[in-house]
Design a protein around this motif. Structure first.
Motif, PDB file in Angstrom:
ATOM      1  N   GLU A  91     -25.173   5.715  21.386  1.00 39.19           N
ATOM      2  CA  GLU A  91     -26.208   6.574  21.977  1.00 39.19           C
ATOM      3  C   GLU A  91     -27.504   5.770  22.082  1.00 39.19           C
ATOM      4  OE1 GLU A  91     -26.034   9.821  22.936  1.00 39.19           O
ATOM      5  OE2 GLU A  91     -23.894   9.967  22.472  1.00 39.19           O
ATOM      6  N   VAL A  92     -27.778   5.227  23.242  1.00 44.29           N
ATOM      7  CA  VAL A  92     -28.963   4.391  23.446  1.00 44.29           C
ATOM      8  C   VAL A  92     -30.241   5.187  23.223  1.00 44.29           C
ATOM      9  CG1 VAL A  92     -30.240   2.984  25.108  1.00 44.29           C
ATOM     10  CG2 VAL A  92     -27.751   2.850  25.009  1.00 44.29           C
ATOM     11  N   ASP A  93     -30.254   6.459  23.669  1.00 42.70           N
ATOM     12  CA  ASP A  93     -31.450   7.288  23.522  1.00 42.70           C
ATOM     13  C   ASP A  93     -31.869   7.431  22.059  1.00 42.70           C
ATOM     14  OD1 ASP A  93     -31.446   7.587  26.232  1.00 42.70           O
ATOM     15  OD2 ASP A  93     -30.619   9.606  26.214  1.00 42.70           O
ATOM     16  N   ALA A  94     -30.909   7.425  21.160  1.00 36.27           N
ATOM     17  CA  ALA A  94     -31.220   7.557  19.740  1.00 36.27           C
ATOM     18  C   ALA A  94     -31.763   6.257  19.159  1.00 36.27           C
ATOM     19  CB  ALA A  94     -29.967   7.981  18.975  1.00 36.27           C
ATOM     20  N   LEU A  95     -31.651   5.145  19.883  1.00 34.55           N
ATOM     21  CA  LEU A  95     -32.061   3.835  19.371  1.00 34.55           C
ATOM     22  C   LEU A  95     -33.334   3.305  19.999  1.00 34.55           C
ATOM     23  CD1 LEU A  95     -28.561   2.115  19.525  1.00 34.55           C
ATOM     24  CD2 LEU A  95     -29.651   3.119  17.518  1.00 34.55           C
ATOM     25  N   ASP A  96     -33.931   4.051  20.931  1.00 34.70           N
ATOM     26  CA  ASP A  96     -35.054   3.492  21.692  1.00 34.70           C
ATOM     27  C   ASP A  96     -36.382   3.503  20.946  1.00 34.70           C
ATOM     28  OD1 ASP A  96     -35.929   6.104  21.894  1.00 34.70           O
ATOM     29  OD2 ASP A  96     -35.748   6.225  24.061  1.00 34.70           O
ATOM     30  N   GLY A  97     -36.419   4.079  19.755  1.00 30.60           N
ATOM     31  CA  GLY A  97     -37.631   4.040  18.950  1.00 30.60           C
ATOM     32  C   GLY A  97     -38.701   5.020  19.363  1.00 30.60           C
ATOM     33  N   LYS A  98     -38.414   5.879  20.314  1.00 33.99           N
ATOM     34  CA  LYS A  98     -39.393   6.870  20.758  1.00 33.99           C
ATOM     35  C   LYS A  98     -39.025   8.209  20.153  1.00 33.99           C
ATOM     36  CE  LYS A  98     -40.164   4.395  25.025  1.00 33.99           C
ATOM     37  NZ  LYS A  98     -39.901   4.345  26.441  1.00 33.99           N
ATOM     38  N   SER A  99     -39.987   9.100  20.068  1.00 30.57           N
ATOM     39  CA  SER A  99     -39.742  10.389  19.423  1.00 30.57           C
ATOM     40  C   SER A  99     -38.892  11.318  20.269  1.00 30.57           C
ATOM     41  CB  SER A  99     -41.062  11.069  19.073  1.00 30.57           C
ATOM     42  OG  SER A  99     -41.841  11.220  20.229  1.00 30.57           O
ATOM     43  N   THR A 100     -39.010  11.230  21.598  1.00 30.80           N
ATOM     44  CA  THR A 100     -38.205  12.096  22.449  1.00 30.80           C
ATOM     45  C   THR A 100     -37.238  11.244  23.245  1.00 30.80           C
ATOM     46  OG1 THR A 100     -39.877  11.993  24.186  1.00 30.80           O
ATOM     47  CG2 THR A 100     -39.977  13.872  22.691  1.00 30.80           C
ATOM     48  N   PRO A 101     -35.966  11.602  23.243  1.00 29.47           N
ATOM     49  CA  PRO A 101     -34.981  10.798  23.952  1.00 29.47           C
ATOM     50  C   PRO A 101     -35.215  10.786  25.449  1.00 29.47           C
ATOM     51  CG  PRO A 101     -33.913  12.488  22.603  1.00 29.47           C
ATOM     52  CD  PRO A 101     -35.389  12.719  22.540  1.00 29.47           C
ATOM     53  N   LYS A 102     -34.902   9.648  26.078  1.00 32.62           N
ATOM     54  CA  LYS A 102     -34.955   9.555  27.530  1.00 32.62           C
ATOM     55  C   LYS A 102     -33.763  10.315  28.075  1.00 32.62           C
ATOM     56  CE  LYS A 102     -35.043   5.052  27.049  1.00 32.62           C
ATOM     57  NZ  LYS A 102     -34.873   3.658  27.379  1.00 32.62           N
ATOM     58  N   SER A 103     -33.935  10.955  29.194  1.00 32.29           N
ATOM     59  CA  SER A 103     -32.831  11.696  29.773  1.00 32.29           C
ATOM     60  C   SER A 103     -32.956  11.712  31.277  1.00 32.29           C
ATOM     61  CB  SER A 103     -32.822  13.131  29.243  1.00 32.29           C
ATOM     62  OG  SER A 103     -31.869  13.895  29.923  1.00 32.29           O
ATOM     63  N   SER A 104     -31.855  11.434  31.955  1.00 28.86           N
ATOM     64  CA  SER A 104     -31.885  11.488  33.414  1.00 28.86           C
ATOM     65  C   SER A 104     -32.001  12.929  33.877  1.00 28.86           C
ATOM     66  CB  SER A 104     -30.629  10.833  33.987  1.00 28.86           C
ATOM     67  OG  SER A 104     -29.479  11.493  33.511  1.00 28.86           O
ATOM     68  N   VAL A 105     -31.611  13.882  33.029  1.00 28.40           N
ATOM     69  CA  VAL A 105     -31.689  15.293  33.391  1.00 28.40           C
ATOM     70  C   VAL A 105     -33.143  15.720  33.541  1.00 28.40           C
ATOM     71  CG1 VAL A 105     -31.150  17.634  32.641  1.00 28.40           C
ATOM     72  CG2 VAL A 105     -29.510  15.801  32.256  1.00 28.40           C
ATOM     73  N   SER A 106     -34.045  15.178  32.716  1.00 30.04           N
ATOM     74  CA  SER A 106     -35.445  15.580  32.798  1.00 30.04           C
ATOM     75  C   SER A 106     -36.081  15.156  34.115  1.00 30.04           C
ATOM     76  CB  SER A 106     -36.241  15.004  31.618  1.00 30.04           C
ATOM     77  OG  SER A 106     -36.256  13.593  31.700  1.00 30.04           O
ATOM     78  N   ARG A 107     -35.566  14.066  34.727  1.00 29.70           N
ATOM     79  CA  ARG A 107     -36.070  13.644  36.036  1.00 29.70           C
ATOM     80  C   ARG A 107     -35.366  14.386  37.145  1.00 29.70           C
ATOM     81  NH1 ARG A 107     -34.859   8.361  34.367  1.00 29.70           N
ATOM     82  NH2 ARG A 107     -33.283   8.318  35.985  1.00 29.70           N
ATOM     83  N   GLY A 108     -34.218  14.928  36.821  1.00 34.13           N
ATOM     84  CA  GLY A 108     -33.411  15.572  37.860  1.00 34.13           C
ATOM     85  C   GLY A 108     -32.396  14.575  38.359  1.00 34.13           C
ATOM     86  N   GLN A 109     -31.171  14.989  38.442  1.00 35.20           N
ATOM     87  CA  GLN A 109     -30.101  14.100  38.896  1.00 35.20           C
ATOM     88  C   GLN A 109     -30.330  13.696  40.349  1.00 35.20           C
ATOM     89  OE1 GLN A 109     -27.883  12.702  37.200  1.00 35.20           O
ATOM     90  NE2 GLN A 109     -27.831  13.866  35.294  1.00 35.20           N
ATOM     91  N   GLY A 110     -30.205  12.413  40.619  1.00 40.17           N
ATOM     92  CA  GLY A 110     -30.294  11.937  41.977  1.00 40.17           C
ATOM     93  C   GLY A 110     -31.703  11.786  42.522  1.00 40.17           C
ATOM     94  N   GLN A 111     -32.725  12.163  41.754  1.00 38.72           N
ATOM     95  CA  GLN A 111     -34.086  12.014  42.245  1.00 38.72           C
ATOM     96  C   GLN A 111     -34.636  10.673  41.785  1.00 38.72           C
ATOM     97  OE1 GLN A 111     -36.419  15.298  40.912  1.00 38.72           O
ATOM     98  NE2 GLN A 111     -35.190  16.822  41.976  1.00 38.72           N
ATOM     99  N   PRO A 112     -35.366   9.983  42.640  1.00 41.93           N
ATOM    100  CA  PRO A 112     -35.912   8.677  42.255  1.00 41.93           C
ATOM    101  C   PRO A 112     -37.007   8.831  41.197  1.00 41.93           C
ATOM    102  CG  PRO A 112     -36.669   9.301  44.447  1.00 41.93           C
ATOM    103  CD  PRO A 112     -35.695  10.338  44.005  1.00 41.93           C
ATOM    104  N   ARG A 113     -37.147   7.756  40.406  1.00 41.34           N
ATOM    105  CA  ARG A 113     -38.242   7.725  39.426  1.00 41.34           C
ATOM    106  C   ARG A 113     -39.563   7.635  40.142  1.00 41.34           C
ATOM    107  NH1 ARG A 113     -36.808   3.729  34.460  1.00 41.34           N
ATOM    108  NH2 ARG A 113     -35.117   4.964  33.646  1.00 41.34           N
ATOM    109  N   ARG A 114     -40.586   8.200  39.554  1.00 38.56           N
ATOM    110  CA  ARG A 114     -41.930   8.111  40.141  1.00 38.56           C
ATOM    111  C   ARG A 114     -42.832   7.326  39.250  1.00 38.56           C
ATOM    112  NH1 ARG A 114     -42.830  13.851  43.031  1.00 38.56           N
ATOM    113  NH2 ARG A 114     -40.843  13.847  44.004  1.00 38.56           N
TER     114      ARG A 114
END
Length: 114
Positions: A91-114
Motif C-alpha cells: 500500500e503505497v499510500d500508507a508509506l508516503d509519510g503524509k497524514s492523508t492518503p493520496k487517492s485517485s478517487v478524490s480527483r475523480g476517475q479519468g480527470q486530469p490533475r490540476r
C-alpha cells in the motif's frame, strides 16, 4: 579470560573501518535471522517475498511515497517497481509519510490533475 577477549575485540574494532564494522554487523544479524527462518520452516520463496516486500516498502517510505525516486534508489525501472508493488500488495499510500492518503478517487476517475 573474557575481559582479555573483550579488550582484544575492542582494539580490533577501533582499528577496523566503520564500513567494515557495519558490514560485519549486518552479516551477523542476517545470519541469525536466516537461521531463525530455517528453524521455523520458512521456504526460500516465502523468505524472498517477505524480504522484497520489506525492502521495497522501506525504500518507498524513505522516498516519501515517490515511486520514481524509489525506483532509482533501488536500481530498477519505475514500471518494474510498480509491478512489484502491485504483486506484493504494498500500500503505497500508507508509506508516503503524509497524514492523508493520496487517492485517485478524490480527483475523480479519468480527470486530469490540476
Amino acid at each position: 579470560m573474557d575481559r582479555e577477549t573483550d579488550r582484544l575485540d575492542e582494539s580490533q574494532n577501533s582499528s577496523t573501518p566503520p564500513l567494515a564494522r557495519a558490514q560485519h554487523n549486518l552479516n551477523a544479524q542476517l545470519h541469525r535471522l536466516v537461521g531463525e527462518l530455517v528453524d521455523r520452516g520458512v521456504t526460500l520463496a516465502q523468505a524472498r517475498q517477505e524480504f522484497e516486500r520489506q525492502f521495497i516498502s522501506a525504500s518507498i517510505r524513505s522516498s516519501n511515497g515517490n515511486l520514481c525516486r524509489s525506483a532509482r534508489r533501488l536500481g530498477v525501472h519505475r514500471n518494474t517497481l510498480r509491478n512489484k508493488v502491485a504483486r506484493l500488495g504494498i500500500e503505497v499510500d500508507a508509506l508516503d509519510g503524509k497524514s492523508t492518503p493520496k487517492s485517485s478517487v478524490s480527483r475523480g476517475q479519468g480527470q486530469p490533475r490540476r
